[in-house]
Design a protein around this motif. Structure first.
Motif, short mmCIF file in Angstrom:
data_model
loop_
_atom_site.label_atom_id
_atom_site.label_comp_id
_atom_site.label_asym_id
_atom_site.label_seq_id
_atom_site.Cartn_x
_atom_site.Cartn_y
_atom_site.Cartn_z
N UNK A 169 0.82 -1.21 0.00
CA UNK A 169 0.00 0.00 0.00
C UNK A 169 0.85 1.26 0.00
N UNK A 170 2.16 1.13 0.05
CA UNK A 170 3.04 2.29 0.08
C UNK A 170 3.88 2.29 1.33
N UNK A 171 4.22 3.48 1.80
CA UNK A 171 5.05 3.61 2.99
C UNK A 171 4.30 3.08 4.21
N UNK A 172 5.04 2.49 5.12
CA UNK A 172 4.47 1.91 6.32
C UNK A 172 5.16 2.52 7.53
N UNK A 173 4.37 2.96 8.48
CA UNK A 173 4.93 3.48 9.72
C UNK A 173 4.86 2.38 10.78
N UNK A 174 6.02 2.03 11.31
CA UNK A 174 6.11 1.04 12.38
C UNK A 174 6.59 1.78 13.62
N UNK A 175 5.82 1.69 14.68
CA UNK A 175 6.21 2.30 15.95
C UNK A 175 6.72 1.20 16.86
N UNK A 176 7.90 1.42 17.36
CA UNK A 176 8.53 0.53 18.32
C UNK A 176 8.28 1.17 19.69
N UNK A 177 7.17 0.82 20.30
CA UNK A 177 6.66 1.54 21.47
C UNK A 177 7.43 1.21 22.74
N UNK A 178 7.90 2.26 23.42
CA UNK A 178 8.53 2.07 24.72
C UNK A 178 7.78 2.91 25.76
N UNK A 179 8.12 2.73 27.03
CA UNK A 179 7.38 3.42 28.08
C UNK A 179 7.53 4.94 28.03
N UNK A 180 8.66 5.43 27.59
CA UNK A 180 8.84 6.88 27.47
C UNK A 180 7.82 7.46 26.50
N UNK A 181 7.61 6.78 25.38
CA UNK A 181 6.63 7.24 24.40
C UNK A 181 5.22 7.19 24.99
N UNK A 182 4.92 6.15 25.76
CA UNK A 182 3.60 6.03 26.38
C UNK A 182 3.36 7.22 27.32
N UNK A 183 4.36 7.54 28.13
CA UNK A 183 4.23 8.65 29.06
C UNK A 183 4.06 9.97 28.30
N UNK A 184 4.88 10.22 27.29
CA UNK A 184 4.77 11.46 26.52
C UNK A 184 3.41 11.58 25.84
N UNK A 185 2.89 10.48 25.34
CA UNK A 185 1.63 10.49 24.61
C UNK A 185 0.43 10.78 25.52
N UNK A 186 0.57 10.55 26.82
CA UNK A 186 -0.54 10.81 27.73
C UNK A 186 -0.90 12.29 27.77
N UNK A 187 0.09 13.17 27.63
CA UNK A 187 -0.14 14.61 27.71
C UNK A 187 -0.07 15.33 26.37
N UNK A 188 0.15 14.59 25.30
CA UNK A 188 0.30 15.21 23.98
C UNK A 188 -0.63 14.50 22.98
N UNK A 189 -1.83 15.05 22.77
CA UNK A 189 -2.80 14.40 21.88
C UNK A 189 -2.29 14.21 20.45
N UNK A 190 -1.48 15.15 19.95
CA UNK A 190 -0.96 15.02 18.59
C UNK A 190 0.02 13.84 18.50
N UNK A 191 0.88 13.71 19.49
CA UNK A 191 1.83 12.59 19.53
C UNK A 191 1.08 11.26 19.66
N UNK A 192 0.05 11.24 20.51
CA UNK A 192 -0.77 10.04 20.69
C UNK A 192 -1.44 9.64 19.37
N UNK A 193 -1.90 10.64 18.61
CA UNK A 193 -2.55 10.38 17.32
C UNK A 193 -1.55 9.77 16.33
#
Length: 158
Positions: free
Chosen positions: A33-57
């Motif tokens: 389908x084209x480019x693929x975004x793969x997120x290698x999720x770690x706890x730092x990203x989870x914490x940052x995403x809690x307060x940043x809706x754009x990052x969470x999206x």
């Protein structure tokens, strides 16, 4: 991805066994389908995403979200154990660097964009013959279109 579960206001995908053995085969369907975004999720990203809706999206819209550390796996199973859902959702750690190494082994034409100049130079030596495009991450925004055009013309597999 059909095997996606809610995880601390984000999502995480089931880690399929073939992603460990041959990630290029597993990701092949996604790559059509084209480019693929793969997120290698770690706890730092989870914490940052809690307060940043754009990052969470950004994280939540990735085609594949894999657990990058045992802390993610442990936290998911801990929360799942104490919830009513008791999903028995198989989740195994797959570090992003391990996935990248397996993908690099399986591809013939590789492009790298971003990193320090010294890292790019090391990769050029290490991936000699496979690297069809390499650009460090320190550039002026007015250069972006020209760099992107060179990347597209290089026709990388990865």
């Amino acid at each position: 991805m059909q095997n996606r579960k809610s995880f601390l206001n984000l999502y995480i995908d089931q880690t399929p066994p073939d992603l460990f053995s041959d990630p290029s085969v597993y990701l092949c369907d996604l790559l059509t389908t084209g480019a693929v975004q793969v997120i290698s999720l770690n706890l730092e990203q989870v914490v940052l995403a809690q307060d940043d809706p754009q990052y969470r999206k950004i994280i939540s819209e990735a085609e594949l979200i894999i657990p990058d550390g045992v802390s993610i796996v442990w936290t998911y199973h801990f929360l799942d154990f104490f919830s009513a859902r008791g999903s028995n959702f198989p989740l195994k750690k797959l570090a992003g660097i391990d996935l990248a190494a397996k993908l690099i082994e399986s591809k013939q034409k590789i492009a790298i964009w971003g990193a320090k100049k010294e890292i790019i130079e090391l990769l050029e030596k290490k991936l000699q013959g496979k690297l069809v495009f390499a650009e460090h991450g320190y550039f002026n925004l007015d250069q972006k279109d020209e760099i992107l055009e060179r990347l597209i013309k290089s026709k990388p597999d990865l």
